[in-house]
Write an enzyme that holds these catalytic residues in place. Sequence first.
Site, PDB file in Angstrom:
ATOM      1  N   ARG A  93      -0.919  -9.303  13.222  1.00 10.36           N
ATOM      2  CA  ARG A  93      -1.425  -8.290  11.861  1.00 10.36           C
ATOM      3  C   ARG A  93      -2.211  -8.985  10.942  1.00 10.36           C
ATOM      4  O   ARG A  93      -3.184  -8.268  10.500  1.00 10.36           O
ATOM      5  CB  ARG A  93      -0.294  -7.469  11.430  1.00 10.36           C
ATOM      6  CG  ARG A  93       0.268  -6.211  12.284  1.00 10.36           C
ATOM      7  CD  ARG A  93       1.777  -5.988  12.247  1.00 10.36           C
ATOM      8  NE  ARG A  93       1.935  -5.385  10.995  1.00 10.36           N
ATOM      9  CZ  ARG A  93       2.933  -5.021  10.329  1.00 10.36           C
ATOM     10  NH1 ARG A  93       4.100  -5.566  10.741  1.00 10.36           N
ATOM     11  NH2 ARG A  93       3.096  -4.284   9.259  1.00 10.36           N
TER      12      ARG A  93
ATOM     13  N   ARG B 217      12.088  -5.966   5.329  1.00 13.26           N
ATOM     14  CA  ARG B 217      12.182  -4.775   5.932  1.00 13.26           C
ATOM     15  C   ARG B 217      12.772  -4.558   7.213  1.00 13.26           C
ATOM     16  O   ARG B 217      13.213  -3.727   7.744  1.00 13.26           O
ATOM     17  CB  ARG B 217      10.510  -4.196   5.773  1.00 13.26           C
ATOM     18  CG  ARG B 217      10.354  -2.807   6.217  1.00 13.26           C
ATOM     19  CD  ARG B 217       8.955  -2.021   5.948  1.00 13.26           C
ATOM     20  NE  ARG B 217       8.084  -2.581   6.648  1.00 13.26           N
ATOM     21  CZ  ARG B 217       6.794  -2.562   6.435  1.00 13.26           C
ATOM     22  NH1 ARG B 217       6.323  -1.573   5.467  1.00 13.26           N
ATOM     23  NH2 ARG B 217       5.945  -3.118   7.151  1.00 13.26           N
TER      24      ARG B 217
ATOM     25  N   ARG C 219      -9.908   0.794   7.711  1.00 10.99           N
ATOM     26  CA  ARG C 219      -9.200  -0.388   8.137  1.00 10.99           C
ATOM     27  C   ARG C 219     -10.416  -1.148   9.028  1.00 10.99           C
ATOM     28  O   ARG C 219     -10.401  -2.321   9.149  1.00 10.99           O
ATOM     29  CB  ARG C 219      -8.119  -0.346   8.903  1.00 10.99           C
ATOM     30  CG  ARG C 219      -6.905  -0.697   8.371  1.00 10.99           C
ATOM     31  CD  ARG C 219      -5.877  -0.647   9.359  1.00 10.99           C
ATOM     32  NE  ARG C 219      -4.520  -1.357   8.949  1.00 10.99           N
ATOM     33  CZ  ARG C 219      -3.275  -0.749   8.445  1.00 10.99           C
ATOM     34  NH1 ARG C 219      -3.526   0.357   7.955  1.00 10.99           N
ATOM     35  NH2 ARG C 219      -2.353  -1.464   8.259  1.00 10.99           N
TER      36      ARG C 219
ATOM     37  N   ARG D  54      11.588  -1.719  11.667  1.00  6.69           N
ATOM     38  CA  ARG D  54      10.304  -1.418  12.432  1.00  6.69           C
ATOM     39  C   ARG D  54       9.914  -2.402  13.497  1.00  6.69           C
ATOM     40  O   ARG D  54       9.907  -3.695  13.245  1.00  6.69           O
ATOM     41  CB  ARG D  54       9.383  -1.367  11.267  1.00  6.69           C
ATOM     42  CG  ARG D  54       8.271  -0.214  11.192  1.00  6.69           C
ATOM     43  CD  ARG D  54       7.679   0.005  10.058  1.00  6.69           C
ATOM     44  NE  ARG D  54       6.179  -0.751  10.005  1.00  6.69           N
ATOM     45  CZ  ARG D  54       5.445  -0.663   9.363  1.00  6.69           C
ATOM     46  NH1 ARG D  54       5.333   0.118   8.179  1.00  6.69           N
ATOM     47  NH2 ARG D  54       4.205  -1.395   9.229  1.00  6.69           N
TER      48      ARG D  54
ATOM     49  N   LYS E 156       0.790  -1.018  -0.052  1.00  8.14           N
ATOM     50  CA  LYS E 156       0.054  -0.104   0.069  1.00  8.14           C
ATOM     51  C   LYS E 156       1.033   1.246   0.098  1.00  8.14           C
ATOM     52  O   LYS E 156       0.531   2.289  -0.846  1.00  8.14           O
ATOM     53  CB  LYS E 156      -0.955  -0.134   1.210  1.00  8.14           C
ATOM     54  CG  LYS E 156      -1.817  -1.121   1.421  1.00  8.14           C
ATOM     55  CD  LYS E 156      -2.703  -1.140   2.936  1.00  8.14           C
ATOM     56  CE  LYS E 156      -2.055  -1.152   3.958  1.00  8.14           C
ATOM     57  NZ  LYS E 156      -1.427  -2.574   4.114  1.00  8.14           N
TER      58      LYS E 156
HETATM   59  P1  B4P Z   1       3.877  -2.030   2.459  1.00  5.37           P
HETATM   60  O1  B4P Z   1       2.499  -2.874   2.037  1.00  5.37           O
HETATM   61  O2  B4P Z   1       3.876  -0.790   1.442  1.00  5.37           O
HETATM   62  O3  B4P Z   1       3.536  -1.799   4.000  1.00  5.37           O
HETATM   63  P2  B4P Z   1       2.859  -0.783   4.607  1.00  5.37           P
HETATM   64  O4  B4P Z   1       2.155   0.415   3.963  1.00  5.37           O
HETATM   65  O5  B4P Z   1       3.908  -0.108   5.581  1.00  5.37           O
HETATM   66  O6  B4P Z   1       1.590  -1.817   5.052  1.00  5.37           O
HETATM   67  P3  B4P Z   1       1.519  -2.055   6.777  1.00  5.37           P
HETATM   68  O7  B4P Z   1      -0.002  -2.445   6.615  1.00  5.37           O
HETATM   69  O8  B4P Z   1       2.492  -3.167   7.077  1.00  5.37           O
HETATM   70  O9  B4P Z   1       1.414  -0.725   7.679  1.00  5.37           O
HETATM   71  P4  B4P Z   1       0.663   0.558   8.100  1.00  5.37           P
HETATM   72  O10 B4P Z   1       1.682   1.568   8.218  1.00  5.37           O
HETATM   73  O11 B4P Z   1      -0.164   0.741   7.114  1.00  5.37           O
HETATM   74  O12 B4P Z   1       5.220  -2.767   2.168  1.00  5.37           O
HETATM   75  C1  B4P Z   1       5.779  -3.779   2.978  1.00  5.37           C
HETATM   76  C2  B4P Z   1       7.235  -4.204   2.509  1.00  5.37           C
HETATM   77  O13 B4P Z   1       7.025  -4.714   1.371  1.00  5.37           O
HETATM   78  C3  B4P Z   1       8.028  -3.021   2.036  1.00  5.37           C
HETATM   79  O14 B4P Z   1       9.363  -3.209   2.579  1.00  5.37           O
HETATM   80  C4  B4P Z   1       8.249  -2.793   0.806  1.00  5.37           C
HETATM   81  O15 B4P Z   1       9.705  -2.336   0.205  1.00  5.37           O
HETATM   82  C5  B4P Z   1       8.113  -4.205   0.329  1.00  5.37           C
HETATM   83  N1  B4P Z   1       7.166  -4.222  -1.115  1.00  5.37           N
HETATM   84  C6  B4P Z   1       6.216  -3.524  -1.468  1.00  5.37           C
HETATM   85  N2  B4P Z   1       5.641  -3.937  -2.813  1.00  5.37           N
HETATM   86  C7  B4P Z   1       6.600  -4.988  -3.086  1.00  5.37           C
HETATM   87  C8  B4P Z   1       6.775  -5.737  -4.405  1.00  5.37           C
HETATM   88  N3  B4P Z   1       5.951  -5.504  -5.407  1.00  5.37           N
HETATM   89  N4  B4P Z   1       7.637  -6.593  -4.477  1.00  5.37           N
HETATM   90  C9  B4P Z   1       8.351  -6.788  -3.316  1.00  5.37           C
HETATM   91  N5  B4P Z   1       8.436  -6.024  -2.130  1.00  5.37           N
HETATM   92  C10 B4P Z   1       7.445  -5.160  -1.994  1.00  5.37           C
HETATM   93  O16 B4P Z   1       0.093   0.217   9.568  1.00  5.37           O
HETATM   94  C11 B4P Z   1       0.817  -0.074  10.544  1.00  5.37           C
HETATM   95  C12 B4P Z   1       0.178   0.051  11.967  1.00  5.37           C
HETATM   96  O17 B4P Z   1      -0.351   1.088  12.037  1.00  5.37           O
HETATM   97  C13 B4P Z   1      -1.081  -1.062  11.899  1.00  5.37           C
HETATM   98  O18 B4P Z   1      -0.603  -2.492  12.181  1.00  5.37           O
HETATM   99  C14 B4P Z   1      -1.983  -0.537  13.145  1.00  5.37           C
HETATM  100  O19 B4P Z   1      -1.631  -0.702  14.355  1.00  5.37           O
HETATM  101  C15 B4P Z   1      -1.776   0.901  13.004  1.00  5.37           C
HETATM  102  N6  B4P Z   1      -2.665   1.588  11.686  1.00  5.37           N
HETATM  103  C16 B4P Z   1      -2.621   2.071  10.775  1.00  5.37           C
HETATM  104  N7  B4P Z   1      -3.687   2.337  10.038  1.00  5.37           N
HETATM  105  C17 B4P Z   1      -4.678   2.227  11.018  1.00  5.37           C
HETATM  106  C18 B4P Z   1      -5.990   2.385  10.716  1.00  5.37           C
HETATM  107  N8  B4P Z   1      -6.602   3.081   9.847  1.00  5.37           N
HETATM  108  N9  B4P Z   1      -6.694   2.066  11.842  1.00  5.37           N
HETATM  109  C19 B4P Z   1      -6.274   1.620  13.198  1.00  5.37           C
HETATM  110  N10 B4P Z   1      -4.875   1.318  13.191  1.00  5.37           N
HETATM  111  C20 B4P Z   1      -4.172   1.746  12.029  1.00  5.37           C
END
Ligand code: B4P
Length: 190
Positions: free
Chosen positions: A144, A127, A88, A133, A13
Amino acid sequence: MLIVFIGPPGSGKGTQCKRLAEHFQIPHLSTGDLLRSARQQDAPLGRLAAQYMDAGKLVPDSVVLDLVTQQLDKPEFARGCLFDGFPRTVEQATALDAALAQRGKALDIVIALQADEAELTRRMLERARKEGRPDDNPATIQRRMDVYRRETAPLLDYYRRKGLQAMVDAVGSPDEVSQRIYEAIERKGH
Ligand code: B4P
């Protein structure tokens, strides 16, 4: 253009929203980034959020909704927004619909990124190795994933019934995934 990105943790995302924000020149609103930045400021809200994030749980809806609605009236959001990792829960989704309706707006498309759990885990462990992280460890990753299935996956049905959902295969290079997203947006007539 108002686009929501839904997907399990690690589905790309954040990665894809950064690219699309540049391409479409619209802001990228990541609730994960907003919460991590609140945490760095060591304010009470950030400390509260950190407890949930480190446990792999969702931060309470009221906290997240406050953070998002504060952003929506900023002038840069007049041109649109990429919502990354928000909503979410169904409660967050109905609150977003209401907040947009109050402003005479509505979502254009919901991109639902899909990838299998083994690939997602591999990405997050990679990552963890690079960025350290705190929520990218095996036990929290599993939590998660469970939270995603239980609390966020029901949103797929919510948006499918509204005719907004586009499923996108998130396995492949970041370029390949971006291309699939552009095609999904074009198919919606944008
Ligand atoms: P991403 O999938 O981009 O990870 P993310 O955006 O950080 O999603 P995530 O769900 O983990 O975290 P968020 O900050 O939203 O990429 C993951 C890895 O994969 C990266 O290292 C990237 O380089 C790699 N990658 C991506 N595409 C690739 C490809 N095509 N091929 C290979 N590798 C690739 O949320 C974190 C926490 O915040 C949640 O657990 C929750 O506690 C809280 N939170 C956030 N939003 C919330 C909400 N709306 N409500 C309640 N809690 C919330």
